[in-house]
Enzyme design. Structure first.
Site, mmCIF file in Angstrom:
data_model
loop_
_atom_site.group_PDB
_atom_site.id
_atom_site.type_symbol
_atom_site.label_atom_id
_atom_site.label_comp_id
_atom_site.label_asym_id
_atom_site.label_seq_id
_atom_site.Cartn_x
_atom_site.Cartn_y
_atom_site.Cartn_z
ATOM 1 N N LYS A 12 0.735 -2.942 0.569
ATOM 2 C CA LYS A 12 -0.149 -1.825 0.926
ATOM 3 C C LYS A 12 -1.492 -2.014 0.238
ATOM 4 C CE LYS A 12 -0.126 0.279 -3.264
ATOM 5 N NZ LYS A 12 -1.337 0.388 -4.126
ATOM 6 N N ASP A 141 5.142 4.544 -6.466
ATOM 7 C CA ASP A 141 4.717 4.017 -5.171
ATOM 8 C C ASP A 141 5.884 3.871 -4.193
ATOM 9 O OD1 ASP A 141 2.124 3.920 -6.008
ATOM 10 O OD2 ASP A 141 1.976 1.729 -6.102
#
Length: 294
Positions: A12, A141
């Site tokens: 990401k 995360d």
């Protein structure tokens, strides 16, 4: 039960990353709240998951020595607590494609991909509550990656410590030129720099409201006003980061910044050809790669 699955763990990037002061009380005491957009890109690790009658989770990596306790073993322990199946043991082979310490969420994505693999092997579907429990025990995360689609792709507004996820329609029309400096950035170190800066300067971080991020995201990248709280602080400490961002600007990128707590820097382009030309211009001076948002 199936015997073997192979999952892709996508990286990401952060478009905007606002770090708020550390919480002093309540359930999130000790954590910083964040306000960010997380977007997956077509850069990934491969996570092979196989059931074994060993009673433990063994993780093998092709390119680096993992600590005995890592995101995958933590996710395994949490899975065993919430899943209504008994796992005899599991062998995980991790093939890295995402640089470690680059701010691209590799370890967190690996954990989520591992859980997707376990769901398939055990023929179960965990609830969002169960997935969030595993993420809570594994890393901030991980929440985002747990809420991506069945392939591990997605985009979301992320707030709280990372546990508040609002999915948004991902853009797949953006091309990124990533620069990987010759060092990794420690998340712990990056947050320590933020704490020191806030205390020394008596700063309350100012930036875009969370509600504005989605609107800006769909604009042309040359109109983006996103900021990463970590970027100026780490650039001050590591001059190579400043050089990397400057190099990306010379390629005509429409927007440049650092992802997460670094050290990966990226430039954003509307056309793949522009990103490839930028990569060619950088030449062998920088370790770079062109990727697409997915």
């Amino acid at each position: 039960m199936n015997e073997f699955v192979l999952e892709k763990a996508y990286a990401k990037v952060n478009f905007n990353l606002r770090i708020l002061p550390k919480q002093l009380s309540g359930p999130l005491a000790g954590f910083h709240n964040i306000e960010s957009i997380f977007q997956t890109i077509d850069l990934y690790d491969e996570v092979s998951v196989q059931l074994e009658d060993t009673g433990i989770c063994s993780v093998y990596c092709d390119s680096m020595q993992l600590p005995e306790k890592n995101t995958i073993t933590n996710a395994y322990e949490a899975f065993c607590l919430v899943a209504e199946v008994k796992v005899p043991g599991v062998k995980v082979i991790l093939k890295k494609g995402i640089p470690s310490g680059g701010g691209l969420g590799g370890g967190s994505s690996d954990a989520a991909a591992f859980i997707r693999g376990l769901e398939k092997l055990c023929d179960i579907k965990l609830s969002e509550c169960q997935l969030d429990f595993i993420a809570d025990k594994t890393g901030s995360d991980v929440f985002f990656f747990m809420h991506c689609d069945s392939e591990g792709k997605g985009c979301a507004l992320v707030s709280g410590r990372g546990e508040v996820i609002k999915k948004i329609q991902p853009r797949n029309d953006l091309f990124l030129l990533l620069i990987f400096p010759n060092f990794g950035s420690s998340t712990k170190e990056a947050y320590a720099l933020v704490d020191e800066w806030m205390e020394k300067e008596n700063h309350m971080t100012k930036g875009l409201d969370l509600m504005d991020l989605e609107e800006i995201y769909y604009k042309s990248p040359d109109q983006w006003t996103f900021e990463n709280t970590f970027t100026p602080l780490l650039c001050e400490k590591y001059q190579e980061l400043e050089y990397a961002l400057g190099a990306l600007k010379t390629t005509g990128a429409e927007f440049v910044d650092m992802s997460g707590s670094g050290s990966t820097c990226y430039g954003v382009y509307g056309l793949k050809e522009q990103a490839l030309c930028g990569s060619k211009k950088l030449g062998a001076v920088w370790n770079s790669k062109v990727v697409q948002t997915i």
